[in-house]
Design a protein around this motif. Structure first.
Motif, PDB file in Angstrom:
ATOM      1  N   PRO A   3       0.820  -1.215   0.000  1.00 47.42           N
ATOM      2  CA  PRO A   3       0.000   0.000   0.000  1.00 47.42           C
ATOM      3  C   PRO A   3       0.855   1.265   0.000  1.00 47.42           C
ATOM      4  O   PRO A   3       1.913   1.320   0.606  1.00 47.42           O
ATOM      5  CB  PRO A   3      -0.806  -0.130   1.300  1.00 47.42           C
ATOM      6  N   TYR A   4       0.355   2.253  -0.719  1.00 41.41           N
ATOM      7  CA  TYR A   4       0.931   3.593  -0.841  1.00 41.41           C
ATOM      8  C   TYR A   4       2.129   3.668  -1.778  1.00 41.41           C
ATOM      9  O   TYR A   4       2.653   4.757  -2.013  1.00 41.41           O
ATOM     10  CB  TYR A   4       1.276   4.192   0.539  1.00 41.41           C
ATOM     11  N   GLU A   5       2.564   2.537  -2.348  1.00 39.67           N
ATOM     12  CA  GLU A   5       3.555   2.590  -3.424  1.00 39.67           C
ATOM     13  C   GLU A   5       2.803   2.850  -4.726  1.00 39.67           C
ATOM     14  O   GLU A   5       1.821   2.171  -5.022  1.00 39.67           O
ATOM     15  CB  GLU A   5       4.327   1.274  -3.518  1.00 39.67           C
ATOM     16  N   LEU A   6       3.270   3.817  -5.505  1.00 37.88           N
ATOM     17  CA  LEU A   6       2.568   4.086  -6.762  1.00 37.88           C
ATOM     18  C   LEU A   6       3.493   4.751  -7.774  1.00 37.88           C
ATOM     19  O   LEU A   6       4.508   5.344  -7.429  1.00 37.88           O
ATOM     20  CB  LEU A   6       1.326   4.946  -6.535  1.00 37.88           C
ATOM     21  N   VAL A   7       3.106   4.604  -9.021  1.00 34.13           N
ATOM     22  CA  VAL A   7       3.729   5.288 -10.151  1.00 34.13           C
ATOM     23  C   VAL A   7       2.595   5.949 -10.914  1.00 34.13           C
ATOM     24  O   VAL A   7       1.596   5.299 -11.236  1.00 34.13           O
ATOM     25  CB  VAL A   7       4.482   4.303 -11.072  1.00 34.13           C
ATOM     26  N   THR A   8       2.717   7.240 -11.185  1.00 33.42           N
ATOM     27  CA  THR A   8       1.642   7.960 -11.848  1.00 33.42           C
ATOM     28  C   THR A   8       1.833   7.942 -13.362  1.00 33.42           C
ATOM     29  O   THR A   8       2.860   8.390 -13.868  1.00 33.42           O
ATOM     30  CB  THR A   8       1.572   9.413 -11.353  1.00 33.42           C
ATOM     31  N   PHE A   9       0.828   7.433 -14.067  1.00 30.41           N
ATOM     32  CA  PHE A   9       0.850   7.386 -15.530  1.00 30.41           C
ATOM     33  C   PHE A   9       0.921   8.817 -16.069  1.00 30.41           C
ATOM     34  O   PHE A   9       0.151   9.685 -15.689  1.00 30.41           O
ATOM     35  CB  PHE A   9      -0.428   6.691 -16.017  1.00 30.41           C
ATOM     36  N   GLY A  10       1.917   9.070 -16.937  1.00 27.96           N
ATOM     37  CA  GLY A  10       2.092  10.409 -17.479  1.00 27.96           C
ATOM     38  C   GLY A  10       2.953  11.313 -16.634  1.00 27.96           C
ATOM     39  O   GLY A  10       3.151  12.475 -16.962  1.00 27.96           O
ATOM     40  N   SER A  11       3.507  10.772 -15.526  1.00 29.61           N
ATOM     41  CA  SER A  11       4.402  11.564 -14.686  1.00 29.61           C
ATOM     42  C   SER A  11       5.694  10.798 -14.454  1.00 29.61           C
ATOM     43  O   SER A  11       6.758  11.178 -14.956  1.00 29.61           O
ATOM     44  CB  SER A  11       3.735  11.890 -13.348  1.00 29.61           C
ATOM     45  N   GLU A  12       5.621   9.690 -13.727  1.00 30.42           N
ATOM     46  CA  GLU A  12       6.813   8.862 -13.519  1.00 30.42           C
ATOM     47  C   GLU A  12       7.048   7.903 -14.682  1.00 30.42           C
ATOM     48  O   GLU A  12       8.085   7.247 -14.751  1.00 30.42           O
ATOM     49  CB  GLU A  12       6.694   8.071 -12.212  1.00 30.42           C
ATOM     50  N   CYS A  13       6.098   7.803 -15.585  1.00 37.93           N
ATOM     51  CA  CYS A  13       6.266   7.038 -16.831  1.00 37.93           C
ATOM     52  C   CYS A  13       5.468   7.750 -17.910  1.00 37.93           C
ATOM     53  O   CYS A  13       4.634   8.602 -17.614  1.00 37.93           O
ATOM     54  CB  CYS A  13       5.797   5.587 -16.663  1.00 37.93           C
TER      55      CYS A  13
END
Length: 367
Positions: free
Chosen positions: A136-146
């Motif tokens: 939980p709380y780990e994330l990658v934002t589409f269009g930002s970190e990739c």
């Protein structure tokens, strides 16, 4: 489309750095990405404009910025620092293809992905889990970190692309992922229940209008705060009561009168919001377009047993539920205007004026 028919290059918009609209460059010679293991390649049909796109471009997430998003000039925000101007707090690798929203069709799959998925029309979950075993709380934002959806093709993890069966257009479907998952995540975090009264700030924007619909779906009584010229549009979404932006909320709504506040605005009027909450009330935020720094009387917080909640990360079931709401017709898209991909500058400019109620969408397939 077979793999051998996938072109080598594509049109897309790359963000070349933090700053003004000039940092967004439309190109038609970008390499088409290839899906790696566990990934799919999508032909993008449409992608929508979001606050996160603007905030990332102007560097608003940097802790060096203390103003609202409307303080951005044609050259961005002078106080923004590159090293912390992203969702993650880490520097963004430029050039970056933005676009948190993406509706597309899978045209190729990487190793380990069922080829039967080719041809699926899908929505991408904007807040990726880095892997299927992420905590939980780990994330990658589409269009930002990739790289995201501001292009004719995009790759995403197979486990973050969700098939959707709907008669809605690509543009209509692209209006859902970021705004509606953010709104549903906020309501979930605040545990909004049927019969409760909720006040929603910024209720005519993408996330705010989504929150109005989703709160009504839960059986709540909705008080919506927005510009008066948008009252009719927000009322049509189900708002029970409309309050003009800038009005004293304490005078109009009253102290201790709501169970939940859904806030996307913050700014100078923020001190009224905890006062509106009844004892045991819950405040949840996922935006601060009027300014991120606010004044809190801590006595109000503890004497009323309030909960102050932030909401970015979302459990997977939030997006799974959103797909079901769409397929059952329980929520409807709010597309104010569509643009060709090459018109991204105009689309973002129109977005920042806040004059249109609903989502602004780039129709990529036709670009």
């Amino acid at each position: 489309m077979t793999v051998d028919k996938i072109p080598k290059t594509m049109a897309g918009v790359v963000l070349t750095g933090h700053g003004g609209p000039d940092k967004l460059v439309y190109r038609n010679d970008l390499p088409v990405p290839r899906p790696g293991a566990g990934e799919v390649l999508m032909q993008v049909g449409a992608t929508a404009i979001n606050n996160t796109d603007i905030n990332t471009r102007i560097g608003w997430y940097s802790k060096g910025v203390t103003t609202g998003t409307d303080a951005a000039t044609s050259s961005g925000l002078a106080s923004a620092r590159h090293e912390d101007a992203s969702w993650s707090g880490s520097p963004i690798a430029f050039p970056r293809i933005q676009g948190a929203d993406c509706c597309g069709t899978i045209v190729a799959v990487g190793q380990g992905v069922d080829e039967g998925r080719i041809g699926e029309r899908v929505l991408v979950r904007p807040m990726h889990a880095p892997s299927t075993t992420s905590r939980p709380y780990e994330l990658v934002t589409f269009g930002s970190e990739c790289d995201g959806g501001y292009a004719q093709y995009a790759v995403a993890p197979a486990h973050e692309t969700f098939a959707v069966e709907s008669s809605l257009t690509d543009a209509e479907l692209a209006s859902f992922p970021c705004a509606y998952s953010t709104a549903e995540g906020m309501l979930e975090r605040a545990e909004l229940k049927a019969g409760e009264r909720v006040l929603i700030t910024g209720a005519s924007g993408g996330v705010g209008s989504a929150a109005v619909q989703l709160a009504k779906r839960r059986g709540a009584e909705v008080i919506a705060v927005c510009g008066e010229h948008k009252f009719d549009a927000v009322r049509a979404l189900g708002a029970d009561r409309l309050v003009a932006r800038g009005t004293s909320l304490l005078e109009v709504v009253g102290a201790d009168s709501v169970q939940v506040v859904v806030d996307l605005v913050a700014g100078p009027q923020w001190p009224e919001l905890p006062e509106l909450l009844c004892r045991g009330g819950r405040y949840v935020a996922s935006g601060a377009i009027a300014g991120p720094l606010v004044e809190l009387d801590v006595r109000t917080l503890y004497l009323k047993d309030l909960s102050l909640l932030g909401s970015t990360w979302q459990p997977r079931h939030v997006f799974e539920n959103l797909i079901r709401y769409i397929e059952r017709g329980e929520i409807r898209p709010q597309v104010a205007k569509t643009y060709a991909l090459a018109e991204v500058h105009q689309a973002q400019q129109d977005f920042m004026t806040k004059q249109l109620a609903g989502k602004l969408v780039l129709t990529v397939a036709e670009s």
